[in-house]
Write a protein that holds these residues in place. Structure first.
Motif, short mmCIF file in Angstrom:
data_model
loop_
_atom_site.label_atom_id
_atom_site.label_comp_id
_atom_site.label_asym_id
_atom_site.label_seq_id
_atom_site.Cartn_x
_atom_site.Cartn_y
_atom_site.Cartn_z
N LEU A 1 4.66 116.52 25.34
CA LEU A 1 4.17 116.62 26.71
C LEU A 1 3.92 115.21 27.25
CD1 LEU A 1 1.70 119.61 26.17
CD2 LEU A 1 4.12 119.68 26.84
N SER A 2 3.75 115.10 28.57
CA SER A 2 3.72 113.79 29.20
C SER A 2 2.41 113.51 29.92
CB SER A 2 4.88 113.66 30.20
OG SER A 2 4.81 112.45 30.91
N MET A 3 1.93 112.27 29.77
CA MET A 3 0.75 111.82 30.50
C MET A 3 1.05 111.67 31.99
SD MET A 3 -1.66 111.61 28.30
CE MET A 3 -2.81 110.89 29.45
N SER A 4 2.32 111.66 32.37
CA SER A 4 2.70 111.46 33.77
C SER A 4 2.14 112.54 34.68
CB SER A 4 4.22 111.44 33.90
OG SER A 4 4.78 110.45 33.09
N PHE A 5 1.91 113.75 34.15
CA PHE A 5 1.46 114.86 34.97
C PHE A 5 -0.05 115.07 34.90
CE2 PHE A 5 5.76 116.17 33.32
CZ PHE A 5 6.44 115.80 34.47
N MET A 6 -0.76 114.10 34.33
CA MET A 6 -2.21 114.21 34.19
C MET A 6 -2.89 113.14 35.02
SD MET A 6 -2.57 114.98 30.15
CE MET A 6 -1.62 116.31 29.39
N PRO A 7 -4.16 113.32 35.36
CA PRO A 7 -4.87 112.28 36.10
C PRO A 7 -4.81 110.95 35.37
CG PRO A 7 -6.16 114.29 36.03
CD PRO A 7 -5.00 114.50 35.11
N ALA A 8 -4.56 109.88 36.12
CA ALA A 8 -4.50 108.56 35.52
C ALA A 8 -5.79 108.27 34.77
CB ALA A 8 -4.26 107.51 36.59
N GLY A 9 -5.66 107.76 33.56
CA GLY A 9 -6.83 107.42 32.76
C GLY A 9 -7.38 108.56 31.93
N SER A 10 -6.80 109.74 32.01
CA SER A 10 -7.33 110.87 31.25
C SER A 10 -6.99 110.73 29.78
CB SER A 10 -6.78 112.19 31.81
OG SER A 10 -5.37 112.20 31.82
N VAL A 11 -7.74 111.43 28.94
CA VAL A 11 -7.57 111.39 27.49
C VAL A 11 -7.48 112.82 26.98
CG1 VAL A 11 -8.50 110.54 25.30
CG2 VAL A 11 -8.95 109.27 27.41
N PRO A 12 -6.28 113.37 26.82
CA PRO A 12 -6.13 114.79 26.42
C PRO A 12 -6.89 115.15 25.16
CG PRO A 12 -4.03 113.92 27.14
CD PRO A 12 -4.97 112.75 27.10
N TYR A 13 -6.92 114.26 24.17
CA TYR A 13 -7.62 114.58 22.93
C TYR A 13 -9.09 114.89 23.17
CZ TYR A 13 -3.99 113.34 19.48
OH TYR A 13 -2.87 113.32 18.70
N LEU A 14 -9.67 114.27 24.20
CA LEU A 14 -11.09 114.48 24.49
C LEU A 14 -11.33 115.51 25.59
CD1 LEU A 14 -12.26 110.75 24.44
CD2 LEU A 14 -12.41 112.42 22.60
N GLN A 15 -10.33 115.70 26.45
CA GLN A 15 -10.55 116.53 27.63
C GLN A 15 -9.84 117.88 27.59
OE1 GLN A 15 -9.49 112.74 30.05
NE2 GLN A 15 -10.34 114.18 31.51
N TYR A 16 -8.63 117.91 27.07
CA TYR A 16 -7.78 119.08 27.28
C TYR A 16 -7.41 119.87 26.03
CZ TYR A 16 -7.09 116.35 31.55
OH TYR A 16 -7.29 115.61 32.69
N VAL A 17 -7.51 119.26 24.86
CA VAL A 17 -7.16 119.99 23.64
C VAL A 17 -8.40 120.74 23.15
CG1 VAL A 17 -6.21 119.83 21.30
CG2 VAL A 17 -5.42 118.25 23.07
N ASN A 18 -8.61 121.89 23.75
CA ASN A 18 -9.79 122.71 23.43
C ASN A 18 -9.41 123.98 22.69
OD1 ASN A 18 -11.54 120.94 24.91
ND2 ASN A 18 -10.70 121.81 26.78
N GLY A 19 -8.16 124.12 22.36
CA GLY A 19 -7.66 125.28 21.63
C GLY A 19 -6.30 124.93 21.03
N SER A 20 -5.65 125.92 20.48
CA SER A 20 -4.37 125.68 19.81
C SER A 20 -3.32 125.15 20.79
CB SER A 20 -3.87 126.99 19.19
OG SER A 20 -2.63 126.79 18.57
#
Length: 654
Positions: free
Chosen positions: A326-345
């Motif tokens: 998946l790509s960081m290009s489609f997320m808010p600039a500066g976001s951190v998926p490991y801390l914000q978005y990976v909340n499940g499988s």
């Protein structure tokens, strides 16, 4: 009217006026101070205020709301101003140094980092910084003095303070959540919430307003065209394609034709901390090649340039792209998926390989809490994750565990496993800072010549020494598996270019970029500071590999699966299409197959990129429609019940 009530009323009025005036004036001054620290120049701050009076007023409103909130809790105007000044100054200093070091401002989600937060104390060295600090300390001293002298005269009831606190909190939440009235004020002030370029956002709108507006960006909005029907159509396009299932041939050493191995090859991804080729700096020279293994493999094996979404930091975001496709290009600039978005499988390379009969293991020579890897790796479907605590009496080289320990751990895991192994290894040895020329016990054996300051030269020599150690650890792996009967495929790359001085100082001195401000860069310069060399190696004759000059980190998994003749599924199937159509896709930059650079998606690839955006939303935030329409077990694979139990057993045995 009683004569005594008039003076009392006047006293109350005078006290209220004094408190109100003090809070208003302090709010205006705090906003100026915050911008002065954040921008590094008082004159630049005043010029920004003259150009953006309405936007400055909104920043003052936010600082004032924070100040009143402190006042409602503390009950003293002067102590409240002092507390607000300390908090906002810390924010401003973090923003200043983070922008100087990695080209990104301070975001709301940075607060989640806790131990990973930036310690700006050691960076206070310049006269300007000391001046700002002196002004803050002098102001705090004055405020404490005034508090002691006037405290008894300025007391107000807790009911009044409670009302003020509730109003100020409502104002802050309104801007953070963008309720209608706040959104109207923002629009009337001419604010441009430029989330695609956060540095421009902060430069235009000020630290406090940009930071507050970013609260809403912690969540990714649903695309207007997202639906079950749309995902069904997308899935149909993926499953209609056919991909090879051939197992690569093992490379015999007796001169006979290569024969197919009896089992699938081990697959090893090595993401080397801040690994880059320093010989690309054209205006400097080295006494010897610091990365000879890299250069040798580039001549003999498929290799290229990986386009990273990060510079100078944010390792987990590169890791996220490679592992998930998946790509960081489609997320808010500066976001951190490991801390914000990976909340499940979340389906990943780990869960993909697990469904193909592999064991999957993550290895990192640092703390498991860092970037929340311990929890994230479980959600990504790994069987186990070995962090720093899993290494028994490890060898250190400099500040961190040596890269040789990673190499030895990979060798051990593969040699002791009856099943093929997928390993994602992340090193730490060459992590910043590089300012200590005595960092390594052996000293810096690579000498740099060029028109550099002594400080920059020492920094580059220290970095080159660390890159050399990483290069030698790769050599250690190649030499071992060249003699092994375990079919093994290795892909090696860095996560981002290193931070070498404030405002890209060394890169400017070496002529790599012309300016220390990203807004001034050409597309070529921007690409150069996101381009990481990658090399592949295998001890078997892989099918003819698709040669690429540039490929985004998010497409590396698809590229490897194609190379190994394994069928890409789900997002990796779409990635297999994408890297042939838009090989480079990061925020603000695309690269087409001919190597042409652009801010926009190449003509003819818009629909494919839009599918990519929808698929990513579906997997991370949506209803997982893709898993209903595509027969790919890894898309619905739950975290493993025995996660890390095998790693713990091995540790106990040792």
């Amino acid at each position: 009217m009683n004569r005594q009530t008039l003076p009392l009323g006047r006293k109350r009025l005078a006290k209220s006026l004094f408190i109100g005036t003090a809070l208003l004036l302090s709010s205006c001054l705090l906003s100026i101070g915050v911008e002065w620290i954040s921008r590094g120049s008082l004159w630049e701050t005043l010029a920004w205020i003259r150009r953006n009076t309405s936007i400055y007023a909104l920043n003052a409103l936010i600082s004032g709301s924070a100040l009143i909130l402190f006042y409602s809790l503390i009950g003293s105007v002067f102590l409240a101003v002092g507390a607000a000044a300390v908090l906002l100054s810390v924010m401003a200093f973090i923003n200043y140094y983070k922008s100087m070091l990695v080209g990104e401002p301070f975001f709301p989600w940075d607060i989640i980092l806790n131990k990973e937060g930036m310690d700006v104390g050691p960076l206070f060295t310049g006269a300007q910084d000391l001046l700002k600090l002196a002004v803050i300390l002098a102001a705090l001293g004055g405020l404490i003095y005034l508090h002691r002298k006037l405290k008894s005269r300025l007391m107000v009831s807790w009911i009044s303070r409670g009302i003020l606190g509730a109003v100020s909190l409502a104002v802050l939440l309104s801007f953070g959540l963008q309720v209608s009235w706040a959104k109207e004020r923002v629009a009337k002030a001419g604010v441009d919430d430029t989330i695609w370029s956060q540095q421009a956002n902060y430069d235009s709108n000020g630290l406090l307003l940009a930071f507050t507006l970013n609260v809403q960006n912690a969540q990714v909005p649903e695309p207007e065209d997202y639906s079950a029907d749309k995902m069904a159509s997308l899935a149909q396009g993926l499953t209609a394609d056919t991909f090879g299932e051939a197992i690569p041939a093992f490379n015999q050493t007796d001169g006979k034709e290569p024969a197919a191995p009896q089992k699938r090859p081990n697959v090893v991804f090595i993401m080397s901390e801040a690994f880059w080729d320093p010989t690309r700096l054209s205006n400097v020279s080295f006494s010897a090649d610091p990365v000879p293994t890299l250069h040798q493999l580039q001549q003999s094996y498929p290799s290229g340039t990986m386009l990273s979404p990060q510079f100078g930091g944010g390792t987990s975001n590169v890791e996220f792209e490679v592992l998930t496709g998946l790509s960081m290009s489609f997320m808010p600039a500066g976001s951190v998926p490991y801390l914000q978005y990976v909340n499940g499988s979340v389906p990943s390379l780990a869960s993909y390989f697990e469904t193909k009969g592999y064991r999957s293991l993550g290895i990192h020579t640092y703390d498991g809490w860092f970037w929340n890897r311990e929890g994230v790796y479980k959600e990504l479907g790994f069987e186990g994750f070995k962090s720093k605590d899993g290494f028994i009496n490890p060898e250190y080289n400099g500040l961190y565990i040596s890269d040789n320990e990673i190499a030895d751990s990979i060798i051990h895991e593969i040699d002791q496993s009856d099943d093929p192994v997928f390993i994602y290894a992340v090193t730490m040895q060459n992590h910043a800072p590089y300012t200590d020329k005595n960092r390594y016990p052996s000293g810096n054996t690579f000498k740099v010549e060029g028109d550099l300051t002594e400080e920059a030269r020492d920094m580059l020599e220290t970095y080159a020494q660390g890159a050399h150690y990483a290069d030698q650890a790769l050599k250690r792996l190649v030499e071992h598996f060249a003699q092994s009967d375990e079919p093994t495929y290795i892909v090696f790359y860095g996560d981002h270019l290193p931070t070498l001085g404030l405002e890209y100082d060394l890169y400017r001195q070496a002529g790599f970029v012309q300016s220390g401000k990203p807004a001034d860069w050409s597309l070529t310069e921007y690409k150069s500071l996101r381009s990481i060399p990658f090399v592949t190696w295998s001890n078997f004759a892989a099918p003819e590999e698709q040669q690429v000059n540039t490929i985004s980190a998010s497409f590396m998994g698809s590229y490897v699966l194609d190379t190994l003749g394994m069928k890409p599924e789900g997002q990796f199937a779409l990635g297999s299409k994408l890297y042939r159509s838009v090989p480079g896709l990061i925020r603000n930059l695309t690269v087409d197959p001919s190597g042409a650079l652009s801010h926009t998606v190449p003509a003819g690839s818009e629909e494919l990129v839009e599918q990519y955006r929808l698929l990513q939303y579906d997997i991370l935030f949506g209803d997982n429609y893709l898993s209903r329409f595509v027969d790919a077990p890894f898309l619905t694979k739950e975290p493993m019940a025995n996660y890390n139990t095998l790693a713990a057993a091995v540790k106990e045995e040792e």
